[in-house]
Design an enzyme around this catalytic site. Structure first.
Site, PDB file in Angstrom:
ATOM      1  N   ASP A 194      14.261  -8.803   3.108  1.00  0.00           N
ATOM      2  CA  ASP A 194      12.999  -8.457   2.468  1.00  0.00           C
ATOM      3  C   ASP A 194      13.175  -8.387   0.951  1.00  0.00           C
ATOM      4  OD1 ASP A 194      10.314  -7.835   2.400  1.00  0.00           O
ATOM      5  OD2 ASP A 194      10.471  -6.183   3.827  1.00  0.00           O
ATOM      6  N   ASP A 233       2.374  -9.519   5.921  1.00  0.00           N
ATOM      7  CA  ASP A 233       2.462  -8.201   6.547  1.00  0.00           C
ATOM      8  C   ASP A 233       1.229  -7.890   7.385  1.00  0.00           C
ATOM      9  OD1 ASP A 233       4.934  -7.624   5.510  1.00  0.00           O
ATOM     10  OD2 ASP A 233       4.199  -6.432   3.830  1.00  0.00           O
TER      11      ASP A 233
END
Length: 713
Positions: free
Chosen positions: A446, A510
């Site tokens: 990430d 997301d």
């Protein structure tokens, strides 16, 4: 000037395409033709002559032609390919002379120089096996003093009749949105986020008026770079049209000492005469050639939306049991496993297993997961550091920021300066140590914030940061060849072919809201194939939109990529788990078609629905997901037509899954709905299928399978 004097021509044919270049002795190389394959006896010099224009009044006596390396010194009045400055010679207005052209299996290396500017440049251009055009530029300082590089741009001339453009925009949880407009003015995208960002996907599509998914001439262009960039689609007053792509260097960021060189990232482009789907299929083939996947894409379960930072071993094991029960093949432990990470404001940088949560380390959970037959993955954010961490307290100078100013935080974190050798060595040791200690199959990598004041002590280091990231990825891949890395950047803020050279999957957004996902995933699909598109079944209520969808719509949407689950299955009832299990079974049966075959975005007559169609390379099996997004404009949806089936081959059409069909919209379903339907390929491709009228946010999964000789007889 005699336009053919001292000009040589070079041709490459590959994947049904032709690349034709003109290389004059004085001047930069020109793109004569890039498109569908030309007859072998095409006379390049006569084609070149046919493309020469007259000289209008009120222009330069010898106006420069649009080249692959536009030269300011020859009168090019738009943005040139090279802009540098030096204190010991005029290097800012180059005039190239041809040195040599080397042809190899991959294309051409064209070398040029400017003896006054004391610069040399090499253009590497090739037509890849996928049909995608690749180009890179290498600039070398052949003088004795240094030069500062402001710009180094790859240029692609495009046909003058290409007058429409598609660009991409977005934000967090709404990436890869598409906007279309007439292309009659300069279009410019500048990205200064350090990563691509949610709104600056480094791609643009141009084409003839009215091009669509299935028809029209188009070119898609993509810049393979994971940082600051500039992308331009422009045209001249003469009518020339071109696309430029370049790294956006911050002031003072790039200086070349004597003998030093700089190489641009790869600029990729694909031309299609069959609309956007033809373009996409070539880019998909190129991505697959780089991925070199050796096994089917395993179904994921990610723990983030199930537990967030609350890691309890019993609950984690119970979730693993439920995951294995429905058919999950890879279990990923997300954020919260390392020292001090109980919330998002602390712990980043301290990459040691939290002994409070995991007193015996991660091995007990890993072995439990593997004993259930699943692979194990782990979340990292190696490029980041929280101020509240042992690492930052010990080494505040390792943050990528200007120490003379107050730091600007993002998501309570700094960026770790990978261009700093000590910081790089630390994070490399931590990653290698954990990957050597534990049998980790997969890393979710990430990166959750943009760059601000990305410097060391004095000069910017945004470019060096991306270069160091690529180096780290490369070292990990070399040391752990079976490890798969997923590129995530608070969703889809770092998606490009540059990072794809080192990773196997993108977390596209997301947002797991299935309705939002249809536009996100559609935008992503223009340049990347479905097997690298992370797409998960979220919980009943989306945590980013609060919208509620049933399991069928969520699962059918997730099936269109690399399917996973981001939902606490312990909260699901038995009916929901049974539905998930069925869809996971469908995915396992169909994923080879979607992940190795050809994929289409089928046009919608009223813009209220979307259909994704996947067909095996042999044309014998395929499936379609028809999604009704909003209310249709008419009572009867128009038939869906399924391209490229074998015309005289008989196929069985089966409805594998469907959202609930209520009688509030239809008194009866179409006549074929509950019957065996056998049609030949020509009928399915040219006439199509009538579908039921669906509620908004509903879908249908249809399989099409060729009958065997035995079944036909």
């Amino acid at each position: 000037m005699a336009v053919l004097a001292n000009t040589d021509f070079y041709r490459q044919d590959n994947a049904g395409k032709t690349l034709l270049l003109a290389c004059p002795e004085k001047g930069a190389p020109e793109l004569v033709y890039f498109g569908n394959v030309l007859p072998v006896d095409t006379d390049a010099s006569h084609l070149y002559l046919a493309l020469q224009a007259g000289v209008p009044q009120a222009m330069l006596e010898n106006p420069p032609r649009l080249s692959l390396l536009p030269e300011a010194g020859r009168g090019w009045l738009q943005s040139p390919a090279v802009e540098v400055s030096a204190t010991d010679r005029p290097a800012w207005s180059v005039v190239w002379l041809l040195q040599d052209v080397i042809q190899n299996d991959r294309g051409f290396q064209i070398s040029l120089y400017d003896a006054v500017a004391k610069l040399a440049i090499s253009l590497n251009i090739s037509l890849l096996d996928s049909g995608v055009l690749s180009q890179k530029i290498i600039l070398t300082n052949i003088g004795t003093g240094s030069v500062d590089v402001q710009r180094l741009a790859c240029t692609l001339p495009v046909p003058e009749y290409f007058t429409e453009r598609i660009g991409f925009y977005g934000r967090w949880c709404q990436e890869f949105q598409q906007e279309r407009s007439n292309w009659q003015s300069t279009w410019l995208q500048e990205n200064r986020h350090g990563r691509n960002s949610h709104g600056n996907f480094p791609s643009v599509i141009v084409g003839e008026e009215g091009f669509g998914e299935q028809q029209g001439d188009v070119i898609g262009a993509h810049f393979s770079w994971s940082g600051n960039h500039r992308l331009k689609a422009d045209y001249t007053i003469n009518g020339d049209r071109y696309i430029q792509a370049e790294v956006l260097y911050l002031p003072g960021e790039l200086s070349l000492a004597a003998g030093e060189s700089i190489e641009t990232p790869e600029f990729l482009a694909c031309v299609s005469s069959q609309g956007l789907n033809g373009m996409s299929q070539s880019f998909h083939n190129e991505a697959r050639a780089r991925l070199k996947l050796t096994k089917p894409r395993p179904i994921h379960l990610n723990t983030w939306e199930a537990f967030y930072f609350d890691h309890d071993m019993d609950q984690l094991k119970a979730l693993a049991d439920s995951a294995a029960e429905v058919g999950v093949e890879r279990y990923i432990l997300d954020d919260g496993w390392f020292k001090g990470r109980d919330h998002e404001q602390a712990g980043l940088g301290d990459w040691f297993v939290d002994t409070k949560k995991y007193p015996d380390g991660l091995m007990p959970l890993i072995q439990y997961v593997k004993n259930l037959g699943m692979e194990f993955g782990l979340w990292f954010e190696p490029e980041m550091v929280n101020p509240d961490s042992d690492l930052f307290r010990a080494h505040p100078a390792w943050a990528l920021q200007l120490p003379q100013y107050e730091a600007v935080l993002g998501r309570y974190q700094h960026i770790l300066n990978l261009a700093n050798p000590d910081a790089y060595a630390y994070i490399r040791e931590r990653l290698f140590s954990l990957l050597e200690e534990y049998p980790i199959d997969y890393v979710k990598w990430d990166m959750n914030r943009d760059y601000t004041q990305p410097g060391g002590e004095l000069l910017p280091e945004a470019y060096a940061q991306v270069q160091a990231l690529y180096r780290l990825f490369g070292e990990l891949n070399a040391a752990f060849p079976d490890l798969e890395i997923e590129s995530c950047s608070s969703g889809g803020a770092r998606v490009d072919f540059g990072v794809l050279n080192y990773t196997k999957r993108f977390w596209v957004s997301d947002c797991n809201d299935a309705l939002e996902r249809h536009s996100i995933q559609r935008g992503f699909s223009y340049f990347f194939p479905p097997e690298i598109m992370g797409s998960h079944i979220g919980p009943d209520k989306s945590h980013t939109t609060s919208r509620i969808h049933d399991v069928v719509f969520r699962a059918g949407t997730a099936m269109l990529g690399h399917l996973g689950i981001e939902w606490n299955l312990l909260d699901a009832n038995e009916e929901q788990k049974a539905t998930v299990k069925r869809w996971l079974s469908h995915y396992k049966q169909q994923r080879n078609i979607m992940h190795t075959g050809r994929n289409w975005r089928l046009p919608s007559a009223d813009g209220r629905s979307q259909t994704q169609w996947a067909l095996s390379n042999d044309g014998l099996s395929g499936f379609a997901v028809y999604a009704q997004l909003t209310m249709p404009k008419q009572a009867h949806p128009l038939p869906i037509r399924l391209p490229d089936l074998i015309a005289d081959q008989l196929y069985r059409v089966e409805v594998l899954e469907s959202s609930e069909l209520g009688n509030h919209l239809m008194k009866t379903c179409p006549a074929w709905w509950d019957k065996e339907l056998i049609l030949n390929g020509a009928t399915l491709s040219q006439v199509g299928l009538k579908l039921p009228t669906l509620d908004p946010e509903a879908l249908i999964l249809i399989a099409v399978t060729a009958l065997t000789t035995t079944e036909i007889n």
